[in-house]
Write an enzyme that holds these catalytic residues in place. Structure first.
Site, PDB file in Angstrom:
ATOM      1  N   GLU A 122       2.890   6.903  -2.359  1.00 54.57           N
ATOM      2  CA  GLU A 122       2.665   8.162  -3.062  1.00 54.57           C
ATOM      3  C   GLU A 122       3.090   9.378  -2.239  1.00 54.57           C
ATOM      4  OE1 GLU A 122      -0.789   5.261  -3.580  1.00 54.57           O
ATOM      5  OE2 GLU A 122      -0.067   6.496  -1.902  1.00 54.57           O
ATOM      6  N   ASP A 130       0.834  -1.197   0.000  1.00 60.02           N
ATOM      7  CA  ASP A 130       0.000   0.000   0.000  1.00 60.02           C
ATOM      8  C   ASP A 130       0.874   1.255   0.000  1.00 60.02           C
ATOM      9  OD1 ASP A 130      -2.318   1.454   0.010  1.00 60.02           O
ATOM     10  OD2 ASP A 130      -3.045   0.707   1.933  1.00 60.02           O
ATOM     11  N   ASP A 169      -8.892   3.817  -3.509  1.00 61.39           N
ATOM     12  CA  ASP A 169     -10.038   4.048  -2.629  1.00 61.39           C
ATOM     13  C   ASP A 169     -11.243   4.589  -3.393  1.00 61.39           C
ATOM     14  OD1 ASP A 169      -8.281   3.251  -0.727  1.00 61.39           O
ATOM     15  OD2 ASP A 169      -7.977   5.221   0.160  1.00 61.39           O
TER      16      ASP A 169
END
Length: 757
Positions: A419, A416, A483
C-alpha cells in the site's frame, strides 16, 4: 470530492460543463457515440463557444455496458488499467424518434433525445434501475488550481442501499458516506482501507465499476442525497454498468469481467499458526508451539514465519537469520515430516542493508524518481527501495529470490504491504501513471508471487496470504483483513470489512484470530476462535505476543480444538463452496442480502453472514454470551445442538464457548467428512449426508468434490409425505445419512435410501 454548495449553488472555485441535451450520434458496429453539448442549442449561434461531452457506449460482454465520457480527448488517459475480459457480445442499437436504445443481453441504456432534457437511464429488461440526468454528468474545472475533473451521478431509489467499494470497516451500508479509493496502511479502525475496489452494488441487483485505478472519489448520498456521485481527476471518466437482476448475479457478472478467484489447495483451509510479529523466536520456540498443539490434539495445517525470520534492517533479503535459524532447510524438512505446510512473510520493499538493494539498483529493478535516481525512504525499513514490477526483468528477478525459498521448503507466502507506494516525482519502467500505479501496484505484486507458486507448485497448489488489493486481486487468493485490535468492536469491524470485500468478488478471506494489536482476554480469544474457524481461511496471529491457546487458558485449547475439528469435518461442504467461488465468482462469505434479496430485514445485517449457500453464522460479540440474530423464513437447525428454530423473526440466545448460532438452512443436504483432524482428505470416502428440515415436495442436490475441484459424488434428496428419498451417484458405496438433530445414522446401501421424517 464535493463540487457544490447545497442543491442550487456551486463552490466558488468551480466552473461546470454539464451534459445538457442530446445533439447527434454515430453508430459504428456495436459502438454508439453520442455528442452532448454543455448548454441548450436554440440556433446555430449557440453551437459556438461551448463545451461538449462525448459519450461512447460499448459492451465488453453480455449484460455489461461500458460508458466512456470525454471532454478533451487530446488530454489522453494513461494506464495502468484493470485487466478485463471481452467476449464481443451481440448488441442491438435502436434509433427511435425520441430515444436511443443501446442493449446488451437484457441490460439497456436508454438515451433521451428531448431538447434540454439529457437523460441516460438503465433498465434490466423493463425494470428501471437508475439514471443520469439533469446536472449529473459533468466536467468541472477548479479555477484556483487549474485541475479538471469528470463526474457522474446515478440516482438512488427509495429503499435502495449501496454496498461494497472493497474492504471497508465503516458502516456496511455506504449510503451517506464519502469514500476515497486510495490504498493505505491504516488498520481496521478507520475510514481508510488496504483494499479499495471502485465497484459498488446495490440491493436492486446491479453494480457499477469505475475503470480508473487512481483516486476515484465517491459521494454516496452525501453531496446529493438522491445520488451516488463518483469523480476522477482528468478529462475522461469510464465506468462499467453491470446488470444481472440480483446482487448475486451482479457479482457473478463482475467476476466474469475482472476475473474469477483461483481455487486454493484444500490444506490451506486448515488452521494456520504464526510466530506473531515482533516476538522473539527461534527453532526451539516454533517447535515448542507445534509440539504444544500436537500435545493438545489441536490439528495444525500451516506454520507461518513472520518478519523476523530475516535479520533486522534488511527486509527483504530473503535470507534466514543465521543467529536463530542456522539450519533452515533442515528445519523446514522436519516440519514437513510432521505434515505441515510452511508460509514465510515477504513484502515488495528492499532495505538498503539488504544485499539485494545494490543488485536491484544496478540492474534498474527498483522504482526511480523523475531524475533517474532510485526512490528511497526510511519509513518501515532504512533506505528501502521498491521493486518495479512493471519491468518484466525485475519481476523475474524477484521471483528468482522467492524460488530459492521454495526450493528450501517454503510452500506459500504472506504477501504483506503493497500500500505504501509513492506517487510524487516517480517514473515507472513502462511509463505508467504514478497516481494510478499507487493502487494497481498490489495487483502486479501479488500476481508476480502467485504465478511463481503456480509454476513451481502446480495449478491448484498456489495460495497467498495477501493484505492489499485492487480490481482483479481476487484472482490471487487468499486475503486477510489487516491489523485489527483485540476487542469485540474490532472483531465486528473485521467482519464488516470482510463482507464488504466479498461484494467485490473476493471468494476467500481471513483475519487475525483474537486481534493483531494488544492481547485479547481469554473470553475474546475463545469467541474469536469460534468466528475465525468459520471463515474460509483461519489464522492465529498477533503483534507483540504469541497466540497459542494455552497462554490464555486451558479452556481456550478445548474451544480451539473443537472448532478446528468442526471445520475439518465440514470440508466436503466447504470445498464445494470454494469450487463455486472459483467457477462462478460467488464468494464463500456472503452478506445476508445476497442469499435473501427479497427479505428487507436482511438489507442492513452485518454481524451475521452466510458461509456458502447453506450455513448461517452469527458470531458472539458479547462477554455475556448473548447474541441477537435474524433468521429468514423457514425452519433452521443448529448444527452444533440439533435444535430447530422457526425463521422470519429475530432471536436472542445465550451461548457458551462451545456453541454459537451455526444454523443450517432448510432443504439442505450437508455433507460431513469422516476426518476431523485434517483439511485435506478424500471428501467422498465415508461421508455422512445430513438432511436438515425438508418441506413437502422439496428437492435438493449437493456435489462433493475431490481436491482438484472435480465432482466425484452427487447426492439428491426429495421429500414426499413423511419420507425423504436420498439418491447418490459416484463416490463409492461407503457413505451414511441421517437427519440433523436425530441420533440415528443410516448406512448407505447401494445408491439410495429412504429416511422417515
Amino acid at each position: 470530492m464535493k463540487f457544490t454548495n447545497g442543491y442550487w449553488m456551486l463552490r466558488e472555485e468551480m466552473t461546470p460543463a454539464y451534459a445538457t441535451e442530446y445533439a447527434r450520434h454515430i453508430i459504428d458496429g456495436n459502438t454508439l457515440q453520442i455528442y452532448v453539448p454543455g448548454s441548450h442549442i436554440l440556433g446555430r449561434g449557440d453551437c459556438l463557444n461551448l463545451p461538449m461531452i462525448t459519450i461512447t457506449l460499448t459492451s465488453p460482454m453480455e449484460g455489461i455496458i461500458k460508458v466512456s465520457a470525454v471532454h478533451h480527448m487530446g488530454a489522453g488517459c494513461s494506464g495502468p488499467f484493470a485487466e478485463v475480459t471481452e467476449t464481443n457480445p451481440d448488441v442491438t442499437i435502436q434509433d427511435q424518434e425520441n430515444v436511443l436504445v443501446y442493449q446488451s443481453g437484457s441490460l439497456k441504456a436508454v438515451i433521451d433525445k428531448s431538447p434540454n432534457g439529457w437523460k441516460m437511464a438503465f433498465y434490466e429488461g423493463e425494470c428501471f434501475l437508475t439514471e443520469s440526468s439533469f446536472r449529473n454528468l459533468a466536467h468541472m474545472t477548479n479555477r484556483k488550481t487549474g485541475k479538471c475533473y469528470m463526474l457522474e451521478q446515478l440516482a438512488i431509489d427509495v429503499d435502495e442501499y449501496i454496498y461494497g467499494l472493497g474492504e471497508r470497516f465503516t458502516p456496511f451500508v455506504k449510503n451517506g458516506q464519502i469514500v476515497e479509493m486510495w490504498n493505505e496502511d491504516g488498520g481496521t479502525a478507520s475510514e481508510i482501507a488496504y483494499k479499495n475496489i471502485p465497484f459498488y452494488i446495490t440491493n436492486k441487483g446491479y453494480g457499477v465499476l469505475v475503470d480508473n485505478e487512481g483516486d476515484v472519489s465517491y459521494e454516496i448520498g452525501s453531496e446529493k442525497v438522491e445520488r451516488v456521485q463518483f469523480s476522477v481527476e482528468g478529462e475522461r471518466l469510464d465506468y462499467y454498468f453491470i446488470g444481472g437482476g440480483s446482487p448475486k448475479a451482479a457479482i457473478r457478472k463482475y467476476t466474469e469481467l475482472t476475473g474469477k478467484p483461483a481455487l486454493p489447495p484444500a490444506w490451506s483451509f486448515g488452521l494456520w499458526l504464526t510466530t506473531s510479529f515482533t516476538t522473539d523466536y527461534d527453532e526451539a520456540t516454533t517447535s515448542g508451539f507445534i509440539q504444544g498443539m500436537a500435545d493438545r490434539k489441536i490439528p495444525l495445517s500451516v506454520f507461518h514465519f513472520d518478519c523476523y525470520w530475516m535479520d533486522a534492517y534488511e527486509w527483504c533479503s530473503f535470507i534466514w537469520d543465521p543467529k536463530v535459524f542456522p539450519d533452515p532447510k533442515g528445519m523446514l524438512q522436519r516440519y514437513h515430516d510432521r505434515g505441515l505446510k510452511i508460509c514465510v512473510w515477504i513484502n515488495p520493499y528492499i532495505a538498503q542493508q539488504s544485499y539485494l538493494f545494490k543488485e536491484g539498483m544496478e540492474n534498474g529493478y527498483l522504482v526511480k524518481k523523475s531524475d533517474g535516481s532510485v526512490w528511497q525512504t526510511d519509513l518501515w525499513q532504512p533506505g528501502m527501495g521498491l521493486v518495479d514490477f512493471t519491468n518484466p526483468d525485475a519481476a523475474k528477478w524477484y521471483q528468482s529470490k522467492l524460488k530459492t525459498l521454495l526450493d528450501m521448503g517454503a510452500d506459500c507466502f504472506k504477501t504483506d504491504f503493497g500500500e505504501r507506494i509513492p506517487v510524487k516525482n516517480i517514473t515507472y519502467f513502462d511509463g505508467s501513471d504514478p497516481v494510478k500505479m499507487h493502487n494497481y501496484y498490489t495487483y502486479l505484486y501479488n500476481q508476480t508471487v502467485f504465478e511463481l507458486l503456480e509454476k513451481e507448485r502446480g495449478e491448484g497448489e498456489a495460495v497467498l496470504f495477501a493484505r492489499s488489493a485492487t480490481v482483479g486481486g481476487q484472482k490471487f487468493p487468499a486475503h486477510w483483513g489487516g491489523d485489527c485490535s483485540a476487542s469485540y468492536l474490532s472483531m465486528a469491524e473485521t467482519l464488516r470489512g470482510g463482507l464488504s470485500l466479498a461484494l467485490s468478488g473476493f471468494g476467500f478471506w481471513s483475519h487475525d484470530i483474537s486481534g493483531f494489536e494488544q492481547t485479547a482476554s481469554a473470553d475474546i480469544y475463545k469467541r474469536w476462535c469460534q468466528f475465525g474457524l468459520l471463515t474460509s481461511h483461519s489464522r492465529l496471529h498477533g503483534s507483540s505476543s504469541y497466540r497459542v491457546p494455552w497462554l490464555f487458558d486451558e479452556e481456550a485449547c478445548e474451544v480451539l480444538k473443537k472448532f478446528v475439528n468442526i471445520k475439518c469435518s465440514l470440508m466436503p461442504y466447504l470445498y464445494r463452496q470454494a469450487v463455486i467461488a472459483h467457477q462462478q465468482g460467488i464468494p464463500m462469505h456472503r452478506p445476508m442480502f445476497i442469499e435473501y434479496p427479497d427479505d428487507r430485514a436482511c438489507d442492513t445485517l452485518d454481524k451475521q453472514f452466510f458461509l456458502g449457500d447453506s450455513l448461517l453464522i452469527a458470531p458472539v460479540f458479547k462477554e455475556s454470551g448473548e447474541v441477537d440474530y435474524y433468521l429468514p423464513k423457514g425452519i433452521w437447525t443448529n448444527l452444533l445442538t440439533g435444535e430447530k428454530r422457526k425463521g422470519g423473526t429475530w432471536r436472542k440466545e445465550k451461548h457458551d464457548y462451545f456453541s454459537l448460532p451455526l444454523m443450517v438452512k432448510e432443504n439442505t443436504i450437508l455433507p460431513v467428512g469422516n476426518n476431523a483432524e485434517e483439511a485435506s482428505y478424500d471428501f467422498a470416502d465415508g461421508v455422512t449426508l445430513y438432511l436438515s428440515e425438508f418441506t413437502e415436495g422439496a428437492i435438493s442436490t449437493v456435489e462433493i468434490p475431490d481436491q482438484k475441484g472435480n465432482t466425484v459424488m452427487t447426492a439428491s434428496a426429495r421429500r414426499e409425505g413423511n419420507k425423504i428419498t436420498l439418491t447418490t451417484e459416484g463416490g463409492g458405496k461407503n457413505w451414511k445419512a441421517g437427519l440433523l438433530g436425530a441420533d440415528s445414522i443410516i448406512e448407505g446401501t447401494g445408491n439410495q435410501i429412504i429416511i422417515e421424517c
